[in-house]
Design a protein around this motif. Structure first.
Motif, PDB file in Angstrom:
ATOM      1  N   HIS A   1      41.637  46.731  43.076  1.00  0.00           N
ATOM      2  CA  HIS A   1      42.054  47.694  44.098  1.00  0.00           C
ATOM      3  C   HIS A   1      40.876  48.540  44.567  1.00  0.00           C
ATOM      4  N   GLU A   2      40.038  48.938  43.633  1.00  0.00           N
ATOM      5  CA  GLU A   2      38.933  49.815  43.988  1.00  0.00           C
ATOM      6  C   GLU A   2      37.961  49.123  44.928  1.00  0.00           C
ATOM      7  N   GLN A   3      37.645  47.844  44.653  1.00  0.00           N
ATOM      8  CA  GLN A   3      36.713  47.120  45.500  1.00  0.00           C
ATOM      9  C   GLN A   3      37.319  46.855  46.882  1.00  0.00           C
ATOM     10  N   LEU A   4      38.618  46.564  46.930  1.00  0.00           N
ATOM     11  CA  LEU A   4      39.273  46.372  48.222  1.00  0.00           C
ATOM     12  C   LEU A   4      39.252  47.666  49.024  1.00  0.00           C
ATOM     13  N   ALA A   5      39.459  48.781  48.359  1.00  0.00           N
ATOM     14  CA  ALA A   5      39.502  50.063  49.056  1.00  0.00           C
ATOM     15  C   ALA A   5      38.132  50.466  49.598  1.00  0.00           C
ATOM     16  N   GLU A   6      37.056  49.994  48.988  1.00  0.00           N
ATOM     17  CA  GLU A   6      35.715  50.375  49.429  1.00  0.00           C
ATOM     18  C   GLU A   6      35.363  49.805  50.801  1.00  0.00           C
ATOM     19  N   VAL A   7      35.949  48.675  51.176  1.00  0.00           N
ATOM     20  CA  VAL A   7      35.580  48.025  52.429  1.00  0.00           C
ATOM     21  C   VAL A   7      36.565  48.323  53.556  1.00  0.00           C
ATOM     22  N   ASN A   8      37.618  49.068  53.297  1.00  0.00           N
ATOM     23  CA  ASN A   8      38.616  49.408  54.311  1.00  0.00           C
ATOM     24  C   ASN A   8      38.593  50.896  54.596  1.00  0.00           C
ATOM     25  N   THR A   9      39.130  51.255  55.753  1.00  0.00           N
ATOM     26  CA  THR A   9      39.299  52.677  56.044  1.00  0.00           C
ATOM     27  C   THR A   9      40.531  53.173  55.291  1.00  0.00           C
ATOM     28  N   TYR A  10      40.751  54.477  55.329  1.00  0.00           N
ATOM     29  CA  TYR A  10      41.897  55.058  54.632  1.00  0.00           C
ATOM     30  C   TYR A  10      43.200  54.462  55.139  1.00  0.00           C
ATOM     31  N   LEU A  11      43.328  54.286  56.433  1.00  0.00           N
ATOM     32  CA  LEU A  11      44.562  53.781  57.017  1.00  0.00           C
ATOM     33  C   LEU A  11      44.766  52.284  56.764  1.00  0.00           C
ATOM     34  N   GLN A  12      43.698  51.555  56.461  1.00  0.00           N
ATOM     35  CA  GLN A  12      43.826  50.125  56.199  1.00  0.00           C
ATOM     36  C   GLN A  12      44.251  49.833  54.766  1.00  0.00           C
ATOM     37  N   ASN A  13      44.176  50.799  53.897  1.00  0.00           N
ATOM     38  CA  ASN A  13      44.515  50.583  52.492  1.00  0.00           C
ATOM     39  C   ASN A  13      46.001  50.808  52.258  1.00  0.00           C
ATOM     40  N   MET A  14      46.624  49.799  51.694  1.00  0.00           N
ATOM     41  CA  MET A  14      48.030  49.931  51.313  1.00  0.00           C
ATOM     42  C   MET A  14      48.081  49.890  49.796  1.00  0.00           C
ATOM     43  N   PRO A  15      48.652  50.888  49.156  1.00  0.00           N
ATOM     44  CA  PRO A  15      48.733  50.845  47.695  1.00  0.00           C
ATOM     45  C   PRO A  15      49.542  49.629  47.242  1.00  0.00           C
ATOM     46  N   TYR A  16      49.011  48.941  46.266  1.00  0.00           N
ATOM     47  CA  TYR A  16      49.742  47.802  45.720  1.00  0.00           C
ATOM     48  C   TYR A  16      50.819  48.316  44.777  1.00  0.00           C
ATOM     49  N   THR A  17      52.009  47.858  44.972  1.00  0.00           N
ATOM     50  CA  THR A  17      53.125  48.281  44.130  1.00  0.00           C
ATOM     51  C   THR A  17      53.389  47.239  43.049  1.00  0.00           C
ATOM     52  N   ASP A  18      52.392  46.418  42.766  1.00  0.00           N
ATOM     53  CA  ASP A  18      52.554  45.322  41.811  1.00  0.00           C
ATOM     54  C   ASP A  18      52.940  45.792  40.417  1.00  0.00           C
ATOM     55  N   ARG A  19      52.538  46.983  40.051  1.00  0.00           N
ATOM     56  CA  ARG A  19      52.829  47.454  38.697  1.00  0.00           C
ATOM     57  C   ARG A  19      54.325  47.651  38.460  1.00  0.00           C
ATOM     58  N   LEU A  20      55.095  47.799  39.528  1.00  0.00           N
ATOM     59  CA  LEU A  20      56.544  47.936  39.356  1.00  0.00           C
ATOM     60  C   LEU A  20      57.149  46.630  38.863  1.00  0.00           C
ATOM     61  N   ASP A  21      56.671  45.532  39.407  1.00  0.00           N
ATOM     62  CA  ASP A  21      57.141  44.207  38.999  1.00  0.00           C
ATOM     63  C   ASP A  21      56.073  43.223  39.442  1.00  0.00           C
ATOM     64  N   TYR A  22      55.123  42.942  38.573  1.00  0.00           N
ATOM     65  CA  TYR A  22      53.952  42.175  38.988  1.00  0.00           C
ATOM     66  C   TYR A  22      54.292  40.767  39.436  1.00  0.00           C
ATOM     67  N   PHE A  23      55.425  40.249  39.057  1.00  0.00           N
ATOM     68  CA  PHE A  23      55.766  38.889  39.430  1.00  0.00           C
ATOM     69  C   PHE A  23      56.533  38.831  40.745  1.00  0.00           C
ATOM     70  N   ASN A  24      57.094  39.948  41.183  1.00  0.00           N
ATOM     71  CA  ASN A  24      57.823  39.996  42.447  1.00  0.00           C
ATOM     72  C   ASN A  24      57.252  41.103  43.315  1.00  0.00           C
ATOM     73  N   SER A  25      55.951  41.108  43.433  1.00  0.00           N
ATOM     74  CA  SER A  25      55.290  42.217  44.114  1.00  0.00           C
ATOM     75  C   SER A  25      55.557  42.253  45.605  1.00  0.00           C
ATOM     76  N   MET A  26      55.813  41.097  46.231  1.00  0.00           N
ATOM     77  CA  MET A  26      56.019  41.089  47.676  1.00  0.00           C
ATOM     78  C   MET A  26      57.208  41.953  48.093  1.00  0.00           C
ATOM     79  N   ALA A  27      58.282  41.925  47.332  1.00  0.00           N
ATOM     80  CA  ALA A  27      59.450  42.748  47.672  1.00  0.00           C
ATOM     81  C   ALA A  27      59.108  44.233  47.573  1.00  0.00           C
ATOM     82  N   ASN A  28      58.345  44.607  46.552  1.00  0.00           N
ATOM     83  CA  ASN A  28      57.959  46.007  46.405  1.00  0.00           C
ATOM     84  C   ASN A  28      57.009  46.439  47.521  1.00  0.00           C
TER      85      ASN A  28
END
Length: 149
Positions: free
Chosen positions: A47-74
């Motif tokens: 996440h940190e490396q992805l955030a370094e190359v994007n602007t603030y508005l381009q970064n979407m927090p990954y909600t994978d920690r809620l359910d790492y196997f069904n992250s797309m729904a989150n």
């Protein structure tokens, strides 16, 4: 009597039985378990490396920690909330692709869950490998449909 000393052993997060998000810090004295500390939260996707190359508005927090196997729904739920708050209208094609991705991921996650369960019951990795193989096929197809493949 054999003289022993305490030894700390890390189990996971790479071990198949820990599913990538769980580590156990085990302390043994000979063959006796003295202590066990569970450590959760080992889902790192750069996440940190992805955030370094994007602007603030381009970064979407990954909600994978809620359910790492069904992250797309989150992630979809988070995106919908932000879009509603910001009064953003998404193109119809994009919404169709997102809903298809969420539903397909949900179906494939059931196959993965069964694979993990059967693996935990002693079938080693074969059923899990089949579930992961099908998941990868569908992700490749969806990336291609979305124009990213």
């Amino acid at each position: 009597m054999l003289k022993t000393q305490e030894l700390q052993i890390n189990i996971g997060p790479q071990h198949p039985s820990t599913h990538g998000v769980f580590r156990m810090l085990l302390t043994v004295d000979g063959e006796t378990v003295v202590d066990l500390k569970p450590v959760f939260g080992y889902l790192h996707r750069n996440h940190e490396q992805l955030a370094e190359v994007n602007t603030y508005l381009q970064n979407m927090p990954y909600t994978d920690r809620l359910d790492y196997f069904n992250s797309m729904a989150n992630n979809h739920a988070y995106a919908l909330a932000i879009e509603k708050l910001a009064d953003i209208e998404v193109p119809e094609r994009a919404e169709y692709i997102r809903v298809i991705m969420v539903e397909l991921t949900r179906i494939l996650n059931h196959a993965g869950a069964l694979g993990f369960m059967i693996n935990d019951m002693g079938a080693w990795q074969t059923p899990l490998a089949f579930g992961i193989r099908e998941r990868e096929k569908s992700s490749t197809c969806l990336r291609w449909q979305a124009g990213r493949g």
